[in-house]
Design a protein around this motif. Structure first.
Motif, mmCIF file in Angstrom:
data_model
loop_
_atom_site.group_PDB
_atom_site.id
_atom_site.type_symbol
_atom_site.label_atom_id
_atom_site.label_comp_id
_atom_site.label_asym_id
_atom_site.label_seq_id
_atom_site.Cartn_x
_atom_site.Cartn_y
_atom_site.Cartn_z
ATOM 1 N N GLY A 187 57.886 -39.399 -27.111
ATOM 2 C CA GLY A 187 59.138 -39.653 -26.418
ATOM 3 C C GLY A 187 58.891 -39.689 -24.920
ATOM 4 N N ALA A 188 59.893 -40.121 -24.149
ATOM 5 C CA ALA A 188 59.763 -40.191 -22.697
ATOM 6 C C ALA A 188 60.957 -39.487 -22.070
ATOM 7 C CB ALA A 188 59.695 -41.644 -22.230
ATOM 8 N N TYR A 189 60.699 -38.681 -21.048
ATOM 9 C CA TYR A 189 61.716 -37.817 -20.472
ATOM 10 C C TYR A 189 61.566 -37.756 -18.949
ATOM 11 C CZ TYR A 189 61.729 -36.225 -25.326
ATOM 12 O OH TYR A 189 61.773 -36.182 -26.698
ATOM 13 N N VAL A 190 62.614 -37.281 -18.282
ATOM 14 C CA VAL A 190 62.522 -36.933 -16.874
ATOM 15 C C VAL A 190 62.916 -35.466 -16.735
ATOM 16 C CG1 VAL A 190 64.887 -37.745 -16.376
ATOM 17 C CG2 VAL A 190 63.206 -37.494 -14.522
ATOM 18 N N ARG A 191 62.118 -34.730 -15.981
ATOM 19 C CA ARG A 191 62.393 -33.314 -15.738
ATOM 20 C C ARG A 191 62.926 -33.148 -14.323
ATOM 21 N NH1 ARG A 191 58.119 -28.836 -17.526
ATOM 22 N NH2 ARG A 191 58.877 -29.724 -19.498
ATOM 23 N N HIS A 192 64.095 -32.562 -14.226
ATOM 24 C CA HIS A 192 64.711 -32.293 -12.920
ATOM 25 C C HIS A 192 65.396 -30.936 -12.986
ATOM 26 C CE1 HIS A 192 66.596 -33.009 -9.060
ATOM 27 N NE2 HIS A 192 67.787 -32.730 -9.582
ATOM 28 N N GLY A 193 65.046 -30.068 -12.053
ATOM 29 C CA GLY A 193 65.631 -28.730 -12.060
ATOM 30 C C GLY A 193 65.312 -27.955 -13.318
ATOM 31 N N GLY A 194 64.152 -28.230 -13.923
ATOM 32 C CA GLY A 194 63.750 -27.517 -15.133
ATOM 33 C C GLY A 194 64.375 -28.035 -16.408
ATOM 34 N N VAL A 195 65.167 -29.101 -16.305
ATOM 35 C CA VAL A 195 65.851 -29.666 -17.478
ATOM 36 C C VAL A 195 65.243 -31.021 -17.806
ATOM 37 C CG1 VAL A 195 68.055 -30.485 -18.396
ATOM 38 C CG2 VAL A 195 67.985 -28.476 -16.893
ATOM 39 N N ASP A 196 64.925 -31.236 -19.085
ATOM 40 C CA ASP A 196 64.358 -32.503 -19.546
ATOM 41 C C ASP A 196 65.447 -33.373 -20.163
ATOM 42 O OD1 ASP A 196 61.694 -31.938 -18.847
ATOM 43 O OD2 ASP A 196 61.405 -30.775 -20.679
ATOM 44 N N THR A 197 65.505 -34.638 -19.708
ATOM 45 C CA THR A 197 66.466 -35.603 -20.229
ATOM 46 C C THR A 197 65.710 -36.818 -20.736
ATOM 47 O OG1 THR A 197 68.091 -34.888 -18.574
ATOM 48 C CG2 THR A 197 68.495 -37.004 -19.678
ATOM 49 N N ARG A 198 66.052 -37.273 -21.934
ATOM 50 C CA ARG A 198 65.360 -38.417 -22.516
ATOM 51 C C ARG A 198 65.641 -39.675 -21.702
ATOM 52 N NH1 ARG A 198 62.930 -39.945 -27.351
ATOM 53 N NH2 ARG A 198 63.321 -37.896 -28.293
ATOM 54 N N LEU A 199 64.611 -40.478 -21.496
ATOM 55 C CA LEU A 199 64.744 -41.721 -20.757
ATOM 56 C C LEU A 199 65.315 -42.812 -21.655
ATOM 57 C CD1 LEU A 199 61.393 -41.773 -18.734
ATOM 58 C CD2 LEU A 199 63.635 -40.933 -18.024
ATOM 59 N N THR A 200 66.236 -43.578 -21.089
ATOM 60 C CA THR A 200 66.881 -44.658 -21.831
ATOM 61 C C THR A 200 66.814 -45.935 -21.010
ATOM 62 O OG1 THR A 200 68.426 -43.088 -22.839
ATOM 63 C CG2 THR A 200 68.983 -45.434 -22.975
ATOM 64 N N PRO A 201 65.978 -46.898 -21.399
ATOM 65 C CA PRO A 201 65.894 -48.153 -20.642
ATOM 66 C C PRO A 201 67.211 -48.922 -20.675
ATOM 67 C CG PRO A 201 64.034 -47.900 -22.144
ATOM 68 C CD PRO A 201 65.034 -46.859 -22.520
ATOM 69 N N SER A 202 67.485 -49.666 -19.608
ATOM 70 C CA SER A 202 68.682 -50.500 -19.544
ATOM 71 C C SER A 202 68.424 -51.656 -18.592
ATOM 72 C CB SER A 202 69.882 -49.691 -19.036
ATOM 73 O OG SER A 202 70.984 -50.547 -18.765
ATOM 74 N N ALA A 203 68.876 -52.848 -18.982
ATOM 75 C CA ALA A 203 68.740 -54.029 -18.131
ATOM 76 C C ALA A 203 70.015 -54.310 -17.344
ATOM 77 C CB ALA A 203 68.381 -55.247 -18.981
ATOM 78 N N GLU A 204 70.971 -53.403 -17.404
ATOM 79 C CA GLU A 204 72.297 -53.647 -16.828
ATOM 80 C C GLU A 204 72.244 -53.950 -15.333
ATOM 81 O OE1 GLU A 204 76.680 -51.439 -16.543
ATOM 82 O OE2 GLU A 204 74.981 -50.410 -17.463
ATOM 83 N N SER A 205 71.334 -53.324 -14.596
ATOM 84 C CA SER A 205 71.293 -53.504 -13.144
ATOM 85 C C SER A 205 70.825 -54.893 -12.722
ATOM 86 C CB SER A 205 70.363 -52.468 -12.518
ATOM 87 O OG SER A 205 69.009 -52.763 -12.847
ATOM 88 N N SER A 206 70.064 -55.577 -13.567
ATOM 89 C CA SER A 206 69.414 -56.864 -13.255
ATOM 90 C C SER A 206 68.388 -56.742 -12.129
ATOM 91 C CB SER A 206 70.445 -57.942 -12.880
ATOM 92 O OG SER A 206 71.285 -58.218 -13.983
ATOM 93 N N LEU A 207 68.013 -55.532 -11.754
ATOM 94 C CA LEU A 207 67.020 -55.321 -10.709
ATOM 95 C C LEU A 207 65.622 -55.444 -11.305
ATOM 96 C CD1 LEU A 207 68.568 -52.224 -8.891
ATOM 97 C CD2 LEU A 207 68.748 -54.627 -8.236
ATOM 98 N N VAL A 208 64.808 -56.297 -10.702
ATOM 99 C CA VAL A 208 63.439 -56.517 -11.170
ATOM 100 C C VAL A 208 62.480 -56.237 -10.028
ATOM 101 C CG1 VAL A 208 61.784 -58.192 -12.061
ATOM 102 C CG2 VAL A 208 64.137 -58.201 -12.900
ATOM 103 N N ASP A 209 61.588 -55.290 -10.227
ATOM 104 C CA ASP A 209 60.612 -54.969 -9.203
ATOM 105 C C ASP A 209 59.376 -55.832 -9.410
ATOM 106 O OD1 ASP A 209 59.013 -53.139 -7.266
ATOM 107 O OD2 ASP A 209 60.993 -52.229 -7.409
ATOM 108 N N VAL A 210 58.905 -56.442 -8.331
ATOM 109 C CA VAL A 210 57.758 -57.351 -8.389
ATOM 110 C C VAL A 210 56.699 -56.851 -7.420
ATOM 111 C CG1 VAL A 210 56.976 -59.727 -8.125
ATOM 112 C CG2 VAL A 210 59.304 -59.271 -8.920
ATOM 113 N N ASN A 211 55.502 -56.655 -7.914
ATOM 114 C CA ASN A 211 54.403 -56.178 -7.078
ATOM 115 C C ASN A 211 53.801 -57.339 -6.289
ATOM 116 O OD1 ASN A 211 52.328 -54.733 -5.941
ATOM 117 N ND2 ASN A 211 51.078 -54.695 -7.793
ATOM 118 N N LEU A 212 53.810 -57.228 -4.977
ATOM 119 C CA LEU A 212 53.276 -58.290 -4.114
ATOM 120 C C LEU A 212 51.875 -57.987 -3.606
ATOM 121 C CD1 LEU A 212 56.422 -59.144 -1.949
ATOM 122 C CD2 LEU A 212 55.673 -60.174 -4.090
ATOM 123 N N ASP A 213 51.314 -56.861 -4.012
ATOM 124 C CA ASP A 213 49.991 -56.484 -3.520
ATOM 125 C C ASP A 213 48.888 -57.244 -4.253
ATOM 126 O OD1 ASP A 213 51.070 -54.673 -1.765
ATOM 127 O OD2 ASP A 213 50.934 -52.991 -3.157
#
Length: 264
Positions: free
Chosen positions: A130-156
């Protein structure tokens, strides 16, 4: 009691992140590398902090560090991939968009990985299941979403497939502009953001099979259920190479079509 690989990868990433935070905003010594690249005091000391954690718990494992190279006797099939500060140029100009990446590979499979954001106090992690994010000692499962339409492109660079794919051409493509909103974060923290639903997708060219920069982010996205292939749609680390990671099949298909359109 021996620490688990899952807990160890998180501890190691957090140790590196603490060093990165401590040096932020200070006068940094730069160490020149090839191709105009450089490391800073923070890169070197972060990697050492990570290696200290790994060596104390797993003295027989191989470690591949961005700054120190390959160390350890090996023989047990376990290798740690360490990127102590991804986004060094960002960091050097006092931009907080950076990541600390640690991944454990057994054979060809990454079985545990963590990508820490030193300034948001978040650690994105996976145990391979599984995949999670830990913040303040609490683990929350990661849930992918395309709703933002934001696409990061590496230019290096490098751009081994520039004759058929170049990120700058994709950004100028009218079809891309109509459907997506480009972002350039210049750190693999953005790969973890796809797994977390903060980006719809991430694209880069390059040969990434043994990359200390990308191993953790790719493992996070795979465990979160993202669609992960090379830039030609072939299985990862085959064909043309590169990386297209998308929150869902529809986004992935759209991006592959845009990439193929560049080939004329």
């Amino acid at each position: 009691m021996s620490i688990s690989d899952r807990d160890l990868v998180i501890e190691a990433a957090e140790a590196g992140a603490a060093v990165v935070r401590s040096h932020y905003g200070t006068a940094l010594t730069r160490f020149d590398k090839s191709g105009g690249d450089f490391a800073t005091t923070a890169d070197i000391e972060s990697e050492q902090a990570i290696l200290d954690v790994l060596r104390a718990a797993r003295p027989d494992d191989v470690v591949m560090g961005e700054e120190s190279g390959r160390t350890g006797t090996g023989g047990n099939g376990r290798e740690w991939l360490v990127d102590p500060l991804c986004g060094t140029l960002n960091y050097a100009v006092r931009n907080m968009l950076v990541a600390v990446n640690v991944a454990l590979r057994t054979g060809t499979q990454v079985v545990a990985a963590a990508s820490a954001d030193p300034f948001a106090d978040e650690v994105f992690w996976t145990d391979g299941a599984g995949a999670y994010v830990r913040h303040g000692g609490v683990d929350t499962r990661l849930t992918p979403s395309a709703e933002s339409s934001l696409v990061d492109v590496n230019l290096d660079p490098p751009f081994p497939n520039e004759r058929v794919f170049r990120a700058t051409r994709l950004l100028a493509d009218q079809g891309f502009i109509e459907r997506f909103r480009p972002r350039v974060v210049s750190t693999t923290l953005a790969v973890a953001w796809v797994a977390a639903g903060r980006r719809a997708a991430y694209l880069t060219d390059g040969h990434l099979q043994d990359s200390v920069h990308f191993a953790a982010g790719i493992a996070l996205c795979q465990a979160a259920g993202c669609v992960v292939t090379g830039i030609d749609g072939q299985p990862l680390h085959t064909g043309a190479g590169g990386l297209v990671v998308a929150a869902d099949e529809q986004t992935h298909t759209a991006l592959l079509t845009l990439v193929r359109d560049q080939q004329g």
